[in-house]
Design a protein around this motif. Structure first.
Motif, PDB file in Angstrom:
ATOM      1  N   THR A  22       0.861  -1.180   0.000  1.00 51.14           N
ATOM      2  CA  THR A  22       0.000   0.000   0.000  1.00 51.14           C
ATOM      3  C   THR A  22       0.897   1.230   0.000  1.00 51.14           C
ATOM      4  O   THR A  22       2.118   1.126   0.128  1.00 51.14           O
ATOM      5  CB  THR A  22      -0.917   0.030   1.241  1.00 51.14           C
ATOM      6  N   LEU A  23       0.288   2.391  -0.114  1.00 50.82           N
ATOM      7  CA  LEU A  23       1.070   3.628  -0.057  1.00 50.82           C
ATOM      8  C   LEU A  23       1.710   3.824   1.307  1.00 50.82           C
ATOM      9  O   LEU A  23       2.737   4.487   1.433  1.00 50.82           O
ATOM     10  CB  LEU A  23       0.176   4.830  -0.403  1.00 50.82           C
ATOM     11  N   GLU A  24       1.090   3.264   2.347  1.00 52.50           N
ATOM     12  CA  GLU A  24       1.571   3.469   3.709  1.00 52.50           C
ATOM     13  C   GLU A  24       2.677   2.489   4.110  1.00 52.50           C
ATOM     14  O   GLU A  24       3.576   2.847   4.860  1.00 52.50           O
ATOM     15  CB  GLU A  24       0.406   3.345   4.709  1.00 52.50           C
ATOM     16  N   LYS A  25       2.605   1.244   3.590  1.00 57.61           N
ATOM     17  CA  LYS A  25       3.569   0.248   4.063  1.00 57.61           C
ATOM     18  C   LYS A  25       3.629  -0.951   3.121  1.00 57.61           C
ATOM     19  O   LYS A  25       2.760  -1.142   2.264  1.00 57.61           O
ATOM     20  CB  LYS A  25       3.191  -0.215   5.468  1.00 57.61           C
TER      21      LYS A  25
END
Length: 237
Positions: A22-25
């Motif tokens: 994902t964009l976060e992790k």
């Protein structure tokens, strides 16, 4: 080779190792019995895929940036009905901010607030104006399409919604997302017709879509537009 950090998450529900990006992790989901060394090796083997996935996510995110200006000041670009209009500020003797729209958006600022007015206050006034105008437009569209098959809602409500463009309740109360003010007018028309047709057809059967087509023969292009641009609209202004 690009460098990314990743996390290992073991869960009894995992039957095999997989990677979630994902964009976060970046997360490695794995069963308990697989060693850290094996997981690190697995990530190394999948590094090309991970890099490609991260790039694609970043590219998609860049395509779905908010339509909102960075600040609501003189000259800012305001999105409305699929276009953008310059914002101008003008002093007024009125006691509240008044928004007008023609070839531009004009925010009439009370003299007493001229030196202290903030961007957020102007934004809030523009949103109030848009909600009022969406309500008026929806009512006009209901008057245009409702009589054809006697599709008249019990009530019309304009809402702030994060995941839906419209809804039709069991008592035929229709709710429309005000963010459709940012879309071309034909997109708002499609959503209104969609919800009106739910008054007669409560599901998305062939009969439902046939009814929508009787009102809007080209409705598929509006559906496609929402799929392509809906995420951006949902970011609001």
């Amino acid at each position: 080779m690009e460098s990314f950090s990743y996390q290992i998450k073991r869960t009894p529900r995992a039957s095999k190792t997989r990677i979630v990006v994902t964009l976060e992790k970046i997360e490695v989901i794995a069963p308990f019995h697989i060693s850290d060394d094996r997981l690190h090796q697995f990530v190394k083997e999948q590094w090309s895929w991970i890099t490609d996935a991260v790039r694609k996510l970043k590219s998609r995110a860049a395509q779905h940036q908010s339509l909102a200006p960075k600040a609501y000041h003189d000259g800012a670009s305001i999105p409305y009905q699929g276009k953008t209009y310059p914002l101008s500020l003008a002093p007024t003797d009125l006691k509240k901010i008044k928004i007008e729209h023609a070839l531009t958006f004009t925010a009439h600022i009370p003299h007493a607030q001229w030196d202290t007015i903030g961007s957020e206050e102007i934004r809030a006034a523009i949103i109030r104006w848009m909600k009022i105008n969406v309500k008026m437009t929806v009512e006009q569209l209901v008057c245009r399409h409702g009589p054809k098959h006697q599709l008249f809602p019990k009530s019309i409500v304009i809402k702030s919604q994060k995941s839906r463009w419209g809804s039709c309740g069991i008592h035929n109360d229709i709710a429309i997302n005000w963010l459709l003010a940012l879309a071309p007018l034909e997109i708002l028309e499609y959503v209104v017709v969609h919800e009106l047709c739910h008054i007669q057809e409560k599901n998305h059967s062939k009969q439902f879509w046939a009814l929508v087509a009787q009102h809007l023969p080209n409705y598929r292009s509006a559906r496609l537009w929402l799929k392509q641009h809906g995420r951006t609209l949902m970011l609001g202004i």
